[in-house]
Scaffold this motif. Structure first.
Motif, mmCIF file in Angstrom:
data_model
loop_
_atom_site.group_PDB
_atom_site.id
_atom_site.type_symbol
_atom_site.label_atom_id
_atom_site.label_comp_id
_atom_site.label_asym_id
_atom_site.label_seq_id
_atom_site.Cartn_x
_atom_site.Cartn_y
_atom_site.Cartn_z
ATOM 1 N N LEU A 281 0.764 -1.310 -0.132
ATOM 2 C CA LEU A 281 -0.049 0.082 0.273
ATOM 3 C C LEU A 281 0.791 1.259 -0.128
ATOM 4 C CD1 LEU A 281 -2.740 -1.038 2.475
ATOM 5 C CD2 LEU A 281 -2.865 -0.997 0.193
ATOM 6 N N ALA A 282 2.163 1.104 -0.457
ATOM 7 C CA ALA A 282 2.987 2.441 -0.315
ATOM 8 C C ALA A 282 2.457 3.512 -1.176
ATOM 9 C CB ALA A 282 4.517 1.917 -0.737
ATOM 10 N N HIS A 283 1.785 3.436 -2.396
ATOM 11 C CA HIS A 283 1.381 4.405 -2.997
ATOM 12 C C HIS A 283 -0.133 4.690 -2.736
ATOM 13 C CE1 HIS A 283 5.018 4.293 -5.194
ATOM 14 N NE2 HIS A 283 5.052 3.128 -5.544
ATOM 15 N N VAL A 284 -0.759 4.149 -2.193
ATOM 16 C CA VAL A 284 -2.186 4.444 -1.846
ATOM 17 C C VAL A 284 -2.666 4.297 -0.289
ATOM 18 C CG1 VAL A 284 -2.834 3.382 -4.092
ATOM 19 C CG2 VAL A 284 -2.784 1.665 -2.119
ATOM 20 N N LYS B 71 -14.852 8.990 -12.606
ATOM 21 C CA LYS B 71 -15.874 8.263 -11.628
ATOM 22 C C LYS B 71 -16.620 7.129 -12.393
ATOM 23 C CE LYS B 71 -16.101 12.381 -8.734
ATOM 24 N NZ LYS B 71 -16.834 13.480 -8.379
ATOM 25 N N PRO B 72 -17.326 7.217 -13.506
ATOM 26 C CA PRO B 72 -18.150 6.122 -14.064
ATOM 27 C C PRO B 72 -17.434 4.897 -14.263
ATOM 28 C CG PRO B 72 -18.723 8.176 -15.198
ATOM 29 C CD PRO B 72 -17.568 8.542 -14.270
ATOM 30 N N ALA B 73 -16.199 5.056 -14.713
ATOM 31 C CA ALA B 73 -15.213 4.010 -14.843
ATOM 32 C C ALA B 73 -15.035 3.210 -13.611
ATOM 33 C CB ALA B 73 -13.970 4.343 -15.713
ATOM 34 N N LEU B 74 -14.343 4.121 -12.593
ATOM 35 C CA LEU B 74 -13.970 3.434 -11.476
ATOM 36 C C LEU B 74 -15.259 2.714 -10.819
ATOM 37 C CD1 LEU B 74 -12.109 6.505 -9.759
ATOM 38 C CD2 LEU B 74 -11.263 4.250 -10.298
ATOM 39 N N LEU C 196 -7.422 1.030 -6.312
ATOM 40 C CA LEU C 196 -7.314 2.248 -5.380
ATOM 41 C C LEU C 196 -6.360 3.310 -5.794
ATOM 42 C CD1 LEU C 196 -6.446 -0.263 -2.151
ATOM 43 C CD2 LEU C 196 -8.745 1.281 -2.529
ATOM 44 N N GLY C 197 -5.491 2.668 -6.755
ATOM 45 C CA GLY C 197 -4.706 4.181 -7.387
ATOM 46 C C GLY C 197 -5.216 4.896 -8.037
ATOM 47 N N GLY C 198 -6.328 4.289 -8.935
ATOM 48 C CA GLY C 198 -7.354 5.122 -9.768
ATOM 49 C C GLY C 198 -7.921 6.102 -8.987
ATOM 50 N N LEU C 199 -8.113 6.004 -7.672
ATOM 51 C CA LEU C 199 -8.882 7.270 -6.988
ATOM 52 C C LEU C 199 -8.017 8.398 -6.617
ATOM 53 C CD1 LEU C 199 -10.750 4.722 -6.181
ATOM 54 C CD2 LEU C 199 -10.755 5.606 -3.846
ATOM 55 N N ILE C 200 -6.485 8.152 -6.982
ATOM 56 C CA ILE C 200 -5.739 9.306 -6.658
ATOM 57 C C ILE C 200 -5.518 9.865 -7.768
ATOM 58 C CG2 ILE C 200 -3.492 10.032 -5.950
ATOM 59 C CD1 ILE C 200 -3.517 7.808 -3.977
ATOM 60 N N SER C 201 -6.147 10.742 -8.222
ATOM 61 C CA SER C 201 -6.007 11.404 -9.513
ATOM 62 C C SER C 201 -4.902 12.528 -9.946
ATOM 63 C CB SER C 201 -7.346 12.557 -9.846
ATOM 64 O OG SER C 201 -7.766 13.075 -8.823
ATOM 65 N N ARG C 202 -4.257 13.071 -8.521
ATOM 66 C CA ARG C 202 -3.251 14.015 -8.796
ATOM 67 C C ARG C 202 -2.102 13.800 -7.755
ATOM 68 N NH1 ARG C 202 -4.234 19.686 -9.001
ATOM 69 N NH2 ARG C 202 -6.100 19.599 -8.129
ATOM 70 N N ARG C 203 -0.912 13.839 -7.904
ATOM 71 C CA ARG C 203 0.041 13.883 -6.740
ATOM 72 C C ARG C 203 0.961 15.158 -6.959
ATOM 73 N NH1 ARG C 203 0.522 8.604 -4.361
ATOM 74 N NH2 ARG C 203 -0.584 7.096 -5.655
ATOM 75 N N VAL D 42 -7.006 14.094 -4.373
ATOM 76 C CA VAL D 42 -5.504 14.854 -4.517
ATOM 77 C C VAL D 42 -4.652 14.680 -3.324
ATOM 78 C CG1 VAL D 42 -4.472 16.902 -4.968
ATOM 79 C CG2 VAL D 42 -6.718 16.646 -5.952
ATOM 80 N N VAL D 43 -3.403 14.284 -3.588
ATOM 81 C CA VAL D 43 -2.523 14.060 -2.615
ATOM 82 C C VAL D 43 -1.328 14.664 -2.791
ATOM 83 C CG1 VAL D 43 -0.977 12.309 -1.685
ATOM 84 C CG2 VAL D 43 -2.998 11.648 -2.470
ATOM 85 N N ILE D 44 -0.811 15.508 -1.743
ATOM 86 C CA ILE D 44 0.537 15.968 -1.449
ATOM 87 C C ILE D 44 1.757 14.998 -1.002
ATOM 88 C CG2 ILE D 44 1.562 18.057 -0.357
ATOM 89 C CD1 ILE D 44 -0.966 19.558 -0.157
ATOM 90 N N THR D 45 2.303 15.225 -1.809
ATOM 91 C CA THR D 45 3.694 14.179 -1.675
ATOM 92 C C THR D 45 4.758 15.209 -0.740
ATOM 93 O OG1 THR D 45 4.879 14.760 -3.496
ATOM 94 C CG2 THR D 45 3.333 12.849 -3.542
ATOM 95 N N LEU D 46 5.253 14.692 0.405
ATOM 96 C CA LEU D 46 6.173 15.161 1.132
ATOM 97 C C LEU D 46 7.900 14.694 1.024
ATOM 98 C CD1 LEU D 46 3.785 14.771 4.494
ATOM 99 C CD2 LEU D 46 4.021 16.658 2.950
ATOM 100 N N ASP D 47 7.886 13.755 0.128
ATOM 101 C CA ASP D 47 9.174 13.296 0.168
ATOM 102 C C ASP D 47 9.930 13.494 -1.202
ATOM 103 O OD1 ASP D 47 7.553 11.792 -1.508
ATOM 104 O OD2 ASP D 47 8.255 9.796 -0.934
#
Length: 359
Positions: free
Chosen positions: A150-153, A218-221, A325-332, A351-356
């Protein structure tokens, strides 16, 4: 923030000042006894974060003006106390809420998500710094280890806790009598709605998801998940589906009341979306009351989660399709470009903010 030395970068905000979000340099956190020191990997952005940035909600720690934002956490353990059950390199998330200091009866029994007196605190929201920092500390009793896959999600754990709890509450209410639900309607195909659909399917239900968009991810997910997607009105979809359970995830007042009116007898509506205050809507209050009483219907609200829900959410995600699950994260979005994360795009889901330093 307990004792600092060098410096880490963190996303901070003054909850009393609109548009005060910025990246600040803070001294390194020093873990107290019983704390993990964690390298921040990512934080998710949700509606609550946006309300805090608009100065509509949120409280900074009592001794400071600014709050470290971020309650949807993901990190990797750098140091852990001996015998804690955690090891350096473990993937972890931190629990958001802490029980009140009195404590009330619910908090005393580990049900701090159901706090009765409102004196709880919350990381990144209410009087405690959040997880939007390159380094953060968390007590071992409020951290949960994740499957390495789950490192990416893993940042989806916190929103998953919300829906795990919601479904738990639905089942507890339903089992006040004979309960064998077959169909569920989820209103809203944002992260909470999609994750609610995921958990509903895991419970063996025929799940239908309603959202107003007709294109985009969304419909595809929903289809990839194995649920049915709709974009009609709530009442027309409910008339066809006849849902035993509705999980409302939009917070739109008109959708909320349509959902309440849409269930057959002995139906349950769980509200997870928070409606904005100050907007009025004409409703037939007498008709709603009559329907609820004569049909043994129930409407419940559900918010936040306790440690049990975090562990359950971690298990749900570990047993799910990581690609979906990765498909839910549309932008990093990298920390340096944090403002982009708070500017909505048409196809955004999460949307996710990366810290690393990753994008």
């Amino acid at each position: 923030m307990r004792g600092y030395l060098r410096g880490v970068r963190a996303l901070t905000v003054d909850p009393k000042q609109p548009d005060s979000l910025r990246v600040s340099e803070l001294p390194d956190p020093q873990p107290a006894a019983g704390d993990l020191l964690v390298e921040g990997l990512a934080v998710g952005v949700c509606g609550t974060d946006k309300e805090i940035v608009r100065a509509e909600y949120g409280w900074s720690p009592p001794d400071r003006q600014r709050l470290v934002l971020g309650h949807e956490s993901l990190g990797r353990v750098r140091t852990a106390p001996p015998g804690s059950g955690f090891s350096p390199g473990d993937l972890v998330v931190g629990v958001v809420r802490r029980p009140d200091p009195v404590p009330c009866g619910a908090c005393a029994h580990g049900e701090f998500d159901m706090c009765r007196n409102g004196r709880y605190t919350e990381r990144g929201i209410k009087q405690r710094d959040g997880y939007g920092s390159q380094l953060w500390c968390v007590e071992i009793d409020y951290a949960v280890t994740l499957d390495p896959r789950l490192a990416h999600v893993g940042v989806l754990v916190e929103p998953t806790t919300v829906v795990v709890k919601a479904w738990e509450q639905v089942w507890r209410v339903g089992e006040r009598g004979w309960f064998e639900p077959r169909r569920a309607l989820v209103t809203g195909a944002g992260p909470i709605g999609l994750l609610a659909a995921l958990v509903g399917l895991r419970r063996g239900l025929d799940v239908h998801v309603l959202d107003r968009v007709t294109s985009g991810p969304k419909p595809a997910l929903v289809q990839a998940l194995g649920a049915t997607y709709h974009h009609d009105s709530v009442d027309s979809v409910a008339e066809r589906v006849r849902p035993d359970v509705v999980v409302e995830a939009t917070g739109a007042a008109s959708v909320v009341f349509d959902a309440i009116a849409s269930t057959p007898p002995y139906g349950i509506v769980c509200l997870t979306g928070v409606s904005p205050a100050g907007r009025t809507l004409s409703v037939d209050a007498g008709g709603i009351n009559r329907g609820l009483v004569l049909e043994n219907d129930v409407v419940i609200g559900s918010v936040n989660a306790n440690l049990r829900h975090y562990r359950q959410a971690a298990q749900v995600l570990a047993e799910s399709d990581v690609d979906w699950l990765g498909g839910l994260i549309s932008r990093r979005v990298p920390l340096d470009r944090f403002a982009d994360a708070f500017t909505a795009q048409p196809d955004d889901v999460k949307v996710v903010i990366t810290l690393d330093g990753s994008g």
